[in-house]
Design a protein around this motif. Sequence first.
Motif, PDB file in Angstrom:
ATOM      1  N   MET A   1     -16.932  19.835   9.614  1.00 19.23           N
ATOM      2  CA  MET A   1     -16.457  20.168   8.295  1.00 19.23           C
ATOM      3  C   MET A   1     -15.876  18.912   7.643  1.00 19.23           C
ATOM      4  N   LYS A   2     -16.351  18.605   6.453  1.00 22.79           N
ATOM      5  CA  LYS A   2     -15.867  17.442   5.718  1.00 22.79           C
ATOM      6  C   LYS A   2     -14.659  17.829   4.873  1.00 22.79           C
ATOM      7  N   LYS A   3     -13.631  16.999   4.929  1.00 18.10           N
ATOM      8  CA  LYS A   3     -12.439  17.207   4.108  1.00 18.10           C
ATOM      9  C   LYS A   3     -12.147  15.917   3.348  1.00 18.10           C
ATOM     10  N   THR A   4     -11.710  16.068   2.132  1.00 19.97           N
ATOM     11  CA  THR A   4     -11.327  14.920   1.316  1.00 19.97           C
ATOM     12  C   THR A   4      -9.845  15.028   1.002  1.00 19.97           C
ATOM     13  N   LEU A   5      -9.142  13.934   1.199  1.00 21.77           N
ATOM     14  CA  LEU A   5      -7.704  13.888   0.963  1.00 21.77           C
ATOM     15  C   LEU A   5      -7.432  12.988  -0.238  1.00 21.77           C
ATOM     16  N   TYR A   6      -6.713  13.495  -1.210  1.00 21.15           N
ATOM     17  CA  TYR A   6      -6.307  12.724  -2.387  1.00 21.15           C
ATOM     18  C   TYR A   6      -4.812  12.465  -2.283  1.00 21.15           C
ATOM     19  N   LEU A   7      -4.430  11.216  -2.345  1.00 24.08           N
ATOM     20  CA  LEU A   7      -3.012  10.840  -2.340  1.00 24.08           C
ATOM     21  C   LEU A   7      -2.660  10.357  -3.739  1.00 24.08           C
ATOM     22  N   MET A   8      -1.591  10.894  -4.264  1.00 24.05           N
ATOM     23  CA  MET A   8      -1.165  10.515  -5.611  1.00 24.05           C
ATOM     24  C   MET A   8       0.331  10.271  -5.638  1.00 24.05           C
ATOM     25  N   ARG A   9       0.706   9.435  -6.550  1.00 25.23           N
ATOM     26  CA  ARG A   9       2.113   9.189  -6.818  1.00 25.23           C
ATOM     27  C   ARG A   9       2.381   9.686  -8.233  1.00 25.23           C
ATOM     28  N   HIS A  10       3.601  10.053  -8.493  1.00 23.91           N
ATOM     29  CA  HIS A  10       3.949  10.520  -9.834  1.00 23.91           C
ATOM     30  C   HIS A  10       3.755   9.406 -10.851  1.00 23.91           C
ATOM     31  N   GLY A  11       3.667   9.763 -12.111  1.00 24.50           N
ATOM     32  CA  GLY A  11       3.588   8.773 -13.181  1.00 24.50           C
ATOM     33  C   GLY A  11       4.939   8.098 -13.364  1.00 24.50           C
ATOM     34  N   GLN A  12       4.968   7.114 -14.228  1.00 26.61           N
ATOM     35  CA  GLN A  12       6.205   6.360 -14.469  1.00 26.61           C
ATOM     36  C   GLN A  12       7.324   7.282 -14.946  1.00 26.61           C
ATOM     37  N   THR A  13       8.496   7.113 -14.348  1.00 25.23           N
ATOM     38  CA  THR A  13       9.662   7.891 -14.748  1.00 25.23           C
ATOM     39  C   THR A  13      10.663   6.974 -15.458  1.00 25.23           C
ATOM     40  N   LEU A  14      11.655   7.597 -16.052  1.00 23.38           N
ATOM     41  CA  LEU A  14      12.720   6.851 -16.716  1.00 23.38           C
ATOM     42  C   LEU A  14      13.429   5.939 -15.719  1.00 23.38           C
ATOM     43  N   PHE A  15      13.664   6.446 -14.494  1.00 22.74           N
ATOM     44  CA  PHE A  15      14.333   5.630 -13.478  1.00 22.74           C
ATOM     45  C   PHE A  15      13.454   4.447 -13.065  1.00 22.74           C
ATOM     46  N   ILE A  21      16.962   3.368  -8.278  1.00 24.38           N
ATOM     47  CA  ILE A  21      16.488   4.082  -7.094  1.00 24.38           C
ATOM     48  C   ILE A  21      16.500   5.568  -7.402  1.00 24.38           C
ATOM     49  N   GLN A  22      15.459   6.248  -6.985  1.00 30.76           N
ATOM     50  CA  GLN A  22      15.405   7.684  -7.218  1.00 30.76           C
ATOM     51  C   GLN A  22      14.964   8.393  -5.964  1.00 30.76           C
ATOM     52  N   GLY A  23      14.981   9.686  -6.018  1.00 25.19           N
ATOM     53  CA  GLY A  23      14.595  10.487  -4.863  1.00 25.19           C
ATOM     54  C   GLY A  23      15.571  11.621  -4.633  1.00 25.19           C
ATOM     55  N   TRP A  24      16.779  11.462  -5.123  1.00 27.02           N
ATOM     56  CA  TRP A  24      17.793  12.494  -4.922  1.00 27.02           C
ATOM     57  C   TRP A  24      17.893  13.433  -6.116  1.00 27.02           C
ATOM     58  N   CYS A  25      17.309  13.032  -7.226  1.00 24.43           N
ATOM     59  CA  CYS A  25      17.314  13.897  -8.403  1.00 24.43           C
ATOM     60  C   CYS A  25      16.036  13.631  -9.198  1.00 24.43           C
ATOM     61  N   ASP A  26      15.686  14.563 -10.045  1.00 22.53           N
ATOM     62  CA  ASP A  26      14.492  14.402 -10.856  1.00 22.53           C
ATOM     63  C   ASP A  26      14.789  13.507 -12.055  1.00 22.53           C
TER      64      ASP A  26
END
Length: 59
Positions: A1-15, A21-26
């Motif tokens: 069975m073939k599987k495709t994995l897409y890895l994405m990062r969020h778009g640019q944020t204000l932070f 540094i971010q990660g603890w709040c949106d």
Amino acid sequence: MKKTLYLMRHGQTLFNKRRKIQGWCDSPLTELGIKQAEAAANYFNDQHIIFDQAYCSTS
């Protein structure tokens, strides 16, 4: 069975733009971040890519 994995990062944020540094709040997306998200959505739509599952990280 073939599987495709897409890895994405969020778009640019204000932070990201303020080099904070971010990660603890949106942080809201900037205008560029919104355009990046829209471009990703358009790519998946144009390529007829449908996800069976999606996962995200809280970090």
